[in-house]
Motif scaffolding. Structure first.
Motif, PDB file in Angstrom:
ATOM      1  N   VAL A  69     -33.879  42.257  -9.558  1.00  0.00           N
ATOM      2  CA  VAL A  69     -33.825  41.952  -8.124  1.00  0.00           C
ATOM      3  C   VAL A  69     -32.921  42.953  -7.416  1.00  0.00           C
ATOM      4  O   VAL A  69     -32.205  43.733  -8.059  1.00  0.00           O
ATOM      5  CB  VAL A  69     -33.308  40.513  -7.882  1.00  0.00           C
ATOM      6  N   ASP A  70     -32.948  42.904  -6.070  1.00  0.00           N
ATOM      7  CA  ASP A  70     -31.987  43.703  -5.301  1.00  0.00           C
ATOM      8  C   ASP A  70     -30.577  43.201  -5.598  1.00  0.00           C
ATOM      9  O   ASP A  70     -30.393  42.041  -5.995  1.00  0.00           O
ATOM     10  CB  ASP A  70     -32.283  43.570  -3.795  1.00  0.00           C
ATOM     11  N   PRO A  71     -29.567  44.056  -5.443  1.00  0.00           N
ATOM     12  CA  PRO A  71     -28.181  43.635  -5.708  1.00  0.00           C
ATOM     13  C   PRO A  71     -27.837  42.340  -4.981  1.00  0.00           C
ATOM     14  O   PRO A  71     -28.281  42.097  -3.851  1.00  0.00           O
ATOM     15  CB  PRO A  71     -27.359  44.810  -5.185  1.00  0.00           C
ATOM     16  N   LEU A  72     -27.048  41.488  -5.654  1.00  0.00           N
ATOM     17  CA  LEU A  72     -26.683  40.183  -5.126  1.00  0.00           C
ATOM     18  C   LEU A  72     -25.187  40.126  -4.833  1.00  0.00           C
ATOM     19  O   LEU A  72     -24.373  40.608  -5.624  1.00  0.00           O
ATOM     20  CB  LEU A  72     -27.045  39.077  -6.124  1.00  0.00           C
ATOM     21  N   ALA A  73     -24.846  39.496  -3.703  1.00  0.00           N
ATOM     22  CA  ALA A  73     -23.429  39.349  -3.345  1.00  0.00           C
ATOM     23  C   ALA A  73     -22.827  38.112  -4.001  1.00  0.00           C
ATOM     24  O   ALA A  73     -21.639  38.075  -4.322  1.00  0.00           O
ATOM     25  CB  ALA A  73     -23.290  39.266  -1.829  1.00  0.00           C
ATOM     26  N   ASP A  74     -23.649  37.086  -4.234  1.00  0.00           N
ATOM     27  CA  ASP A  74     -23.126  35.824  -4.762  1.00  0.00           C
ATOM     28  C   ASP A  74     -24.037  35.335  -5.883  1.00  0.00           C
ATOM     29  O   ASP A  74     -25.232  35.075  -5.673  1.00  0.00           O
ATOM     30  CB  ASP A  74     -23.062  34.785  -3.642  1.00  0.00           C
ATOM     31  N   THR A  75     -23.484  35.222  -7.080  1.00  0.00           N
ATOM     32  CA  THR A  75     -24.257  34.705  -8.218  1.00  0.00           C
ATOM     33  C   THR A  75     -23.740  33.345  -8.696  1.00  0.00           C
ATOM     34  O   THR A  75     -24.321  32.745  -9.593  1.00  0.00           O
ATOM     35  CB  THR A  75     -24.201  35.703  -9.393  1.00  0.00           C
ATOM     36  N   ALA A  76     -22.651  32.858  -8.098  1.00  0.00           N
ATOM     37  CA  ALA A  76     -22.070  31.589  -8.543  1.00  0.00           C
ATOM     38  C   ALA A  76     -23.038  30.432  -8.334  1.00  0.00           C
ATOM     39  O   ALA A  76     -23.012  29.444  -9.075  1.00  0.00           O
ATOM     40  CB  ALA A  76     -20.773  31.323  -7.800  1.00  0.00           C
ATOM     41  N   ARG A  77     -23.902  30.542  -7.336  1.00  0.00           N
ATOM     42  CA  ARG A  77     -24.863  29.474  -7.020  1.00  0.00           C
ATOM     43  C   ARG A  77     -25.751  29.148  -8.218  1.00  0.00           C
ATOM     44  O   ARG A  77     -26.143  27.999  -8.417  1.00  0.00           O
ATOM     45  CB  ARG A  77     -25.713  29.917  -5.818  1.00  0.00           C
ATOM     46  N   PHE A  78     -26.069  30.156  -9.047  1.00  0.00           N
ATOM     47  CA  PHE A  78     -26.980  29.928 -10.164  1.00  0.00           C
ATOM     48  C   PHE A  78     -26.422  28.899 -11.165  1.00  0.00           C
ATOM     49  O   PHE A  78     -27.172  28.152 -11.775  1.00  0.00           O
ATOM     50  CB  PHE A  78     -27.277  31.238 -10.891  1.00  0.00           C
ATOM     51  N   GLY A  79     -25.105  28.887 -11.302  1.00  0.00           N
ATOM     52  CA  GLY A  79     -24.494  27.984 -12.272  1.00  0.00           C
ATOM     53  C   GLY A  79     -24.570  26.526 -11.882  1.00  0.00           C
ATOM     54  O   GLY A  79     -24.339  25.641 -12.714  1.00  0.00           O
ATOM     55  N   THR A  80     -24.882  26.256 -10.609  1.00  0.00           N
ATOM     56  CA  THR A  80     -24.954  24.861 -10.137  1.00  0.00           C
ATOM     57  C   THR A  80     -26.379  24.316 -10.141  1.00  0.00           C
ATOM     58  O   THR A  80     -26.589  23.143  -9.841  1.00  0.00           O
ATOM     59  CB  THR A  80     -24.402  24.764  -8.709  1.00  0.00           C
ATOM     60  N   ILE A  81     -27.334  25.154 -10.467  1.00  0.00           N
ATOM     61  CA  ILE A  81     -28.740  24.715 -10.460  1.00  0.00           C
ATOM     62  C   ILE A  81     -29.019  23.883 -11.717  1.00  0.00           C
ATOM     63  O   ILE A  81     -28.738  24.306 -12.842  1.00  0.00           O
ATOM     64  CB  ILE A  81     -29.689  25.918 -10.399  1.00  0.00           C
ATOM     65  N   GLU A  82     -29.566  22.710 -11.527  1.00  0.00           N
ATOM     66  CA  GLU A  82     -29.862  21.831 -12.646  1.00  0.00           C
ATOM     67  C   GLU A  82     -30.912  22.455 -13.574  1.00  0.00           C
ATOM     68  O   GLU A  82     -31.936  22.963 -13.109  1.00  0.00           O
ATOM     69  CB  GLU A  82     -30.377  20.478 -12.140  1.00  0.00           C
ATOM     70  N   GLY A  83     -30.632  22.429 -14.845  1.00  0.00           N
ATOM     71  CA  GLY A  83     -31.559  22.986 -15.825  1.00  0.00           C
ATOM     72  C   GLY A  83     -31.203  24.383 -16.278  1.00  0.00           C
ATOM     73  O   GLY A  83     -31.804  24.895 -17.228  1.00  0.00           O
TER      74      GLY A  83
END
Length: 337
Positions: A259-273
């Motif tokens: 993907v294009d560069p991401l500023a925030d990856t912390a959100r992924f850790g909160t996704i169920e599953g």
């Protein structure tokens, strides 16, 4: 229903009073007799006419013993085996008239005879009329790329050329049931592909033909076989289509994205599953590489939403599926030896 091949509680034990007992060395250096060895233990399976049936197992699992029994080269200790409806213990000659067997690494053939003479001689053992045999040999030599070596002495052939000769020998009698015991072992890519392609084409174009294949190459079995039986220690552990076998072993789902560069990856850790994830940013290529270990596919939609919410584009997405090797290792507990 009559199957091309059927076994019922088939068992083969080596050893006992009529055989030399295998021996093992004790820690004190003295030899200790070892009891009879069970090569097959209660094998029950059915192969339907027209199938390309695979048999996978580590060395010593019982594959070759099973094929030898089906080819009437060994008698079972107990149980029954039927080939083309005939009992292998009672109807040897009717079976041999309808089958052929080719093993990988065979050194068959008389070195003083030419390639063509060896194949022709074998065809005569089966009573194939000379004209029919000659026409088949010429056609098969063209298919397997051996026409230019038809007058070469067998002893001068390379490993791949000799195996192609063996395959022609297997097909020249036009068998109803063909047993292939690791036919591509040790061959180069082109020779192996020629053999695989012809076997599949033969089954597709000829009516009433059946193939039993043993192989150590997982990709070969996955690509070619309609159904596969996994055997270990003389027992059938599973038997199904390659796809269904893969479904039997539940593995974590792995997704890889660019993907294009991401500023925030912390959100992924909160996704169920999402069980785990990693991010690698490549500033030089202006790309971020994401790897997710997921508990199923349900979280994928939320992951994509989180990426697009940052204005990032997805360049590629790959899902890693369980392989036949994954299934084999999970069931047998080891890879091929």
């Amino acid at each position: 229903m009559t199957y091309a091949v059927e076994t019922r509680d088939l068992t083969r034990v080596f050893g006992g009073k009529r055989h030399l007992l295998r021996r093992r060395h004790r820690e004190d250096g003295e030899e200790e007799p070892e009891g009879p060895v069970t090569a097959l233990s209660g094998v029950t399976m059915q192969i339907e006419e027209g199938e390309l049936f695979g048999l996978l197992g580590p060395n010593g699992a019982g594959k070759t013993t099973l094929i030898k029994i089906l080819c009437t080269l060994l008698l079972p200790t107990s149980g029954q085996a039927f080939v083309a409806g005939h009992d292998v213990a009672k109807d040897v000659f009717p079976i041999r008239q309808r089958i052929s067997m080719v093993s990988g690494g065979e050194t068959t053939g008389y070195g003083l005879l030419t390639t063509r003479e060896n194949i022709w001689m074998f065809s005569q053992f089966y009573g194939i009329p000379s004209k029919v045999a000659n026409d088949r040999i010429d056609g098969l030599m063209d298919i397997f790329g051996l026409r230019d070596r038809r007058d070469s002495k067998v002893r001068t052939l390379s490993t791949g050329q000799r195996q192609k000769m063996n395959m022609i020998r297997g097909f020249v009698t036009d068998p109803d049931i063909l047993f292939l015991d690791e036919p591509t072992v040790g061959l180069d890519v082109n020779a192996a592909r020629t053999i695989r392609d012809y076997v599949v084409k033969w089954l597709q174009e000829e009516t009433g033909k059946t193939v039993l294949l043993t192989t150590h190459y997982m990709a070969e079995a996955d690509e070619m076989c309609d159904r596969i039986a996994i055997i270990d220690n003389g027992r059938i552990l599973a038997c199904d289509t390659p796809e269904n076998l893969k479904k039997m072993v539940r593995l974590d789902t792995t997704f890889r994205l660019e993907v294009d560069p991401l500023a925030d990856t912390a959100r992924f850790g909160t996704i169920e599953g999402v069980k785990n994830f990693s991010v690698k940013q490549d500033a030089a290529k202006n790309i971020a590489y994401l790897t997710f270990i997921l508990d199923g596919e349900a979280p994928v939609a939320d992951i994509l939403s989180a990426i697009m919410a940052q204005g990032s584009r997805v360049h590629s997405l790959q899902k890693s599926e369980p392989s036949l090797e994954d299934v084999f290792v999970r069931m047998v507990g080891k890879g091929f030896e």
